[in-house]
Design a protein around this motif. Structure first.
Motif, short mmCIF file in Angstrom:
data_model
loop_
_atom_site.label_atom_id
_atom_site.label_comp_id
_atom_site.label_asym_id
_atom_site.label_seq_id
_atom_site.Cartn_x
_atom_site.Cartn_y
_atom_site.Cartn_z
N ALA A 197 54.22 44.81 38.83
CA ALA A 197 52.80 44.60 38.59
C ALA A 197 52.38 45.55 37.48
N PRO B 84 34.44 45.58 35.93
CA PRO B 84 34.06 44.27 35.40
C PRO B 84 32.56 44.21 35.11
N ARG C 268 31.12 37.74 37.50
CA ARG C 268 31.91 38.92 37.16
C ARG C 268 32.87 38.58 36.03
N ARG D 190 35.85 40.28 33.82
CA ARG D 190 36.72 41.44 33.61
C ARG D 190 36.72 41.81 32.13
N ASP E 46 46.96 32.93 39.72
CA ASP E 46 45.55 33.17 39.48
C ASP E 46 44.76 32.57 40.64
N SER F 111 41.34 33.00 41.18
CA SER F 111 39.90 33.11 40.96
C SER F 111 39.10 32.04 41.68
N THR G 171 36.52 32.91 44.47
CA THR G 171 35.10 32.67 44.22
C THR G 171 34.45 32.01 45.44
N ARG H 21 34.08 34.61 48.04
CA ARG H 21 32.98 35.53 47.74
C ARG H 21 31.64 34.94 48.15
N LEU I 285 48.46 40.37 44.46
CA LEU I 285 47.68 39.78 43.37
C LEU I 285 46.32 39.30 43.87
N LYS J 258 44.09 42.34 44.27
CA LYS J 258 43.72 42.89 42.96
C LYS J 258 42.61 42.04 42.33
N GLN J 259 42.80 40.72 42.35
CA GLN J 259 41.83 39.84 41.70
C GLN J 259 40.52 39.76 42.48
N ARG K 252 39.09 42.20 44.13
CA ARG K 252 38.28 43.37 43.81
C ARG K 252 37.58 43.20 42.46
N ASP K 253 38.31 42.61 41.49
CA ASP K 253 37.72 42.37 40.18
C ASP K 253 36.54 41.40 40.27
N LEU K 254 36.61 40.48 41.23
CA LEU K 254 35.53 39.50 41.38
C LEU K 254 34.36 40.08 42.18
N GLY K 255 34.54 41.29 42.67
CA GLY K 255 33.45 41.93 43.40
C GLY K 255 33.47 41.69 44.89
N THR L 81 51.40 46.26 43.80
CA THR L 81 50.89 45.09 43.10
C THR L 81 49.37 45.07 43.10
#
Lengths: 289, 386
Positions: A119, A128, A135, A137, B221, B223, B227, B230, B248, B251-252, B254-257, B276
């Motif tokens: 990773a 972000p 959101r 990034r 991916d 997302s 979404t 979320r 993964l 990780k993703q 958290r990026d999306l909130g 990861t």
């Protein structure tokens, strides 16, 4: 509504990567009339190389990317040199040759880096952005920016420089180009090297978004290939449009059809290709076989 | 997740031929070795079958080390009633077909019992042959499909998926009071098993997940699914997938909130998952596992010390499972005076064993342990939830 835009945003960033992969496919195709099946695995090598220089050698991300592009560019040159004797003689063997190189590259990757992947943490530490609940990034913005730059640079190179013009000429008429003194071999080598460099750019950029392992080429290659087909194989603009289209389509399909998303994406793709076999920018490109 | 990188056909063919020859030789000379598997003197032969090459070889390596450690310890103490224990490792390459051939080979070469495999699919493929040949097998698989084999010769050295996930569901709903649960799992065999087990467990507790997202095993991916999760605003998100994919997803997310904690079974307790996802993103993940760390008990500490001394690396869940399973087998061999076949299987079923994973007591279905502990990831390490 918010969800729709959120899905769009994530589709766009991966779409930018697919566009880069598709551009590499198209560049080699328009110059040589050859589909380079090793392309996706070159992208995988590029991803591994970039992550190794970034994580293990601790180079800055941008420097790691440049080094990895140089490495894959060299791989591209080697592949072209090996295939050169076949040029204009045995087209099928050239195709098979690129497939063989792809398999070799996968085996080499496993020899060097092992079967488990790695990773890659995002090189941008900032949080972000939050735009009306969507959101974004910062790294995704970087990827889209770099991809856009690459498109502009490649377009400029092909249309405004002498060497680029020579490559176009070779693509249009191999014999006439040779007659006016263009070195076809060198032109092809350049196309392969630039194509491989684009692959590394795509692979290196996608590393922090996804996961780097020996099968990464499979994931990138099939979408990138589809993107090139959808846009019109050989067209650089088509590659960009096709890449973004596949990225966004994939993103929405994943949202609506979950486990069947891949199937849906490719059904839509197949239907489009059936209606318009030459792709969106359906120019008839070189056929030198 | 990933395809096997190298063609395995020649090797499979070779193993197949060897197995075939072994079977033929075994059949053609009935008078020569007519005795029941394992005689009353000489070493006791135990087969350890696992993936030693290919994609799953790290899992196989962990298992092998755990089993070997237990056997070495017993041999050092003088074996069983003066008889040495002889162990041999076989490579199934994580492939059910290769496994089936190995099952015949093991039977032909008169092994009294088998340790392994870590792959439920391979174990299930081998089960009919081992049942017919009356060779007890202690597996590290956890699929509920193993129990469905209804073989009196098949034993698990850990809990089943149902145990992992019902323990987790009880903890989340009853102890933590989290009722808004989102699910994301993949449509592979492990992911589907986890999905079904967890979905049933929460339903039994009267909770309906706020959203149930299914992804594919090669998806990278997430997302779109995230979404959806979320907007459902869950209090906790259950993940049913292997290490890398789970990492993964987190990780993703958290990026999306998505700030809600994640929950899952054994894969989410591994360093691969934490690496990861990233340490910060994995923080607070709830993990249902029968072996949380090398520090949970004095026995675990002792095992981890011996493991480190023998192999120079830290012990983990899979080595501990194989160590427990092998110890149970050896205890049963001792209590039954080196019996084989049906008698040995009965002795295993009667064994009451206090292991690293907990207290083993086998039922008819071959499951000896029906309890997992809830751990939580703190500062990049799995610790006991208190």
């Amino acid at each position: 509504m918010q969800d729709t835009f959120q899905t769009l945003v994530s589709g766009l960033s991966l779409g930018a990567v697919y566009a880069l992969v598709a551009m590499g496919f198209s560049l080699v195709y328009r110059t040589m009339g050859l589909v380079n099946f090793a392309h996706a695995d070159i992208a995988m090598i590029g991803a591994y190389a970039a992550s190794t220089f970034y994580l293990t050698s601790r180079l800055p991300f941008a420097v790691a990317m440049v080094v990895s592009i140089v490495i894959t560019g060299a791989i591209g040159l080697v592949i072209e040199r090996v295939l050169r004797p076949l040029e204009n003689k045995d087209f099928d063997l050239m195709l098979i040759g690129t497939i063989g190189f792809g398999i070799v590259l996968q085996a080499v990757a496993i020899l060097i880096w092992g079967t488990t992947g790695r990773a890659v943490p995002s090189p941008l530490r900032s949080a972000p952005l939050d735009i009306l609940g969507i959101r974004v990034r910062t790294y995704d913005l970087l990827v889209m920016g770099v991809a856009a730059l690459a498109v502009v640079a490649l377009g400029f190179f092909l249309s405004r420089t002498k060497r680029g013009a020579a490559m176009q000429a070779v693509a249009m008429d191999h014999d006439a180009a040779t007659a006016v003194g263009i070195n076809v071999g060198r032109s092809n080598a350049l196309a392969f090297a630039i194509g491989a460099g684009l692959a590394a750019l795509a692979g290196g950029l996608v590393g922090p978004m996804l996961y780097v392992d020996a099968s990464l080429g499979g994931a990138l290659g099939i979408k990138g290939f589809a993107a090139a087909m959808l846009g019109g194989f050989g067209s650089i603009n088509g590659a960009v449009v096709g890449g973004i289209a596949i990225g966004v389509l994939d993103s929405y399909a994943a949202g609506h059809f979950q486990g069947y998303s891949v199937l849906v994406t490719f059904l839509v793709f197949t239907a489009t290709i059936m209606i318009r076999p030459t792709g969106i920018f359906g120019e008839r490109t070189v056929s030198r076989a | 997740m990933t395809r096997p990188a190298l063609p395995s056909a020649p090797r499979t063919l070779l193993v197949g031929t060897v197995a075939l020859l072994a079977t033929v030789t075994a059949c053609s000379a009935p008078g020569e070795s007519d005795t029941k598997a394992g005689s009353d003197s000489g070493p006791i032969k135990i087969a350890v079958v696992n993936a030693r090459s290919g994609q799953l070889s790290s899992l196989g390596e962990w298992e092998y080390r755990g089993a070997k450690l237990a056997i070495d310890e017993w041999n050092k103490k003088g074996g069983i009633k003066g008889r040495k224990i002889q162990m041999k490792s076989f490579d199934d390459q994580g492939d059910p077909t290769t496994g089936t051939n190995l099952a015949r080979k093991i039977a032909g070469e008169k092994y009294v019992a088998m340790i392994g495999t870590a792959e439920s699919a391979v174990t299930i493929a081998m089960a009919p042959v081992l049942k017919q040949e009356e060779i007890p097998n202690i597996t590290s698989g956890q699929a509920d499909g193993l129990v469905a084999q209804k073989s009196p010769f098949l034993f698990l050295n850990g809990p089943t998926s149902t145990t992992y996930d019902s323990t987790l569901a009880k903890f989340l709903i009853q102890e933590k009071g989290l009722k808004k649960i989102a699910m994301i799992s993949n449509n592979g065999s492990f992911g589907k098993g986890e999905h079904d087990a967890f979905a049933k467990a929460v339903k039994d507790l009267g909770v309906t997940p706020v959203t149930d997202q299914v992804v594919t095993t090669d998806q990278k991916d997430f997302s779109a699914a995230l979404t959806k999760i979320r907007s459902a605003k869950p209090q906790v998100v259950f993940i049913g997938s292997e290490e890398v994919e789970a990492g993964l997803i987190v990780k993703q997310a958290r990026d999306l909130g998505i700030d809600a904690p994640f929950a899952g079974a054994a894969p989410q307790g591994t360093p691969v998952f934490i690496d990861t996802a990233g340490k910060a993103a994995a923080e607070g993940t709830f993990v249902s596992s029968p072996y949380l760390s090398n520090e949970v008990s004095p026995a675990a500490q002792k095992f981890a010390g011996a493991y480190k001394a023998a192999y120079g690396v830290e012990a983990e869940l899979h080595g501990a499972k194989a160590y427990d399973g092998t110890n149970i087998l050896l205890t049963a061999l001792k209590s039954s005076d080196g019996a084989t076949g049906k008698k040995l299987a009965d002795a295993i079923r009667a064994t009451d064993y206090d292991g690293l994973l907990g207290h083993f007591r086998y039922g008819e279905e071959g499951v000896g342990i029906t309890k997992t502990t809830i751990g939580v990831i703190r500062d990049g390490k799995l610790v006991e939830q208190k």
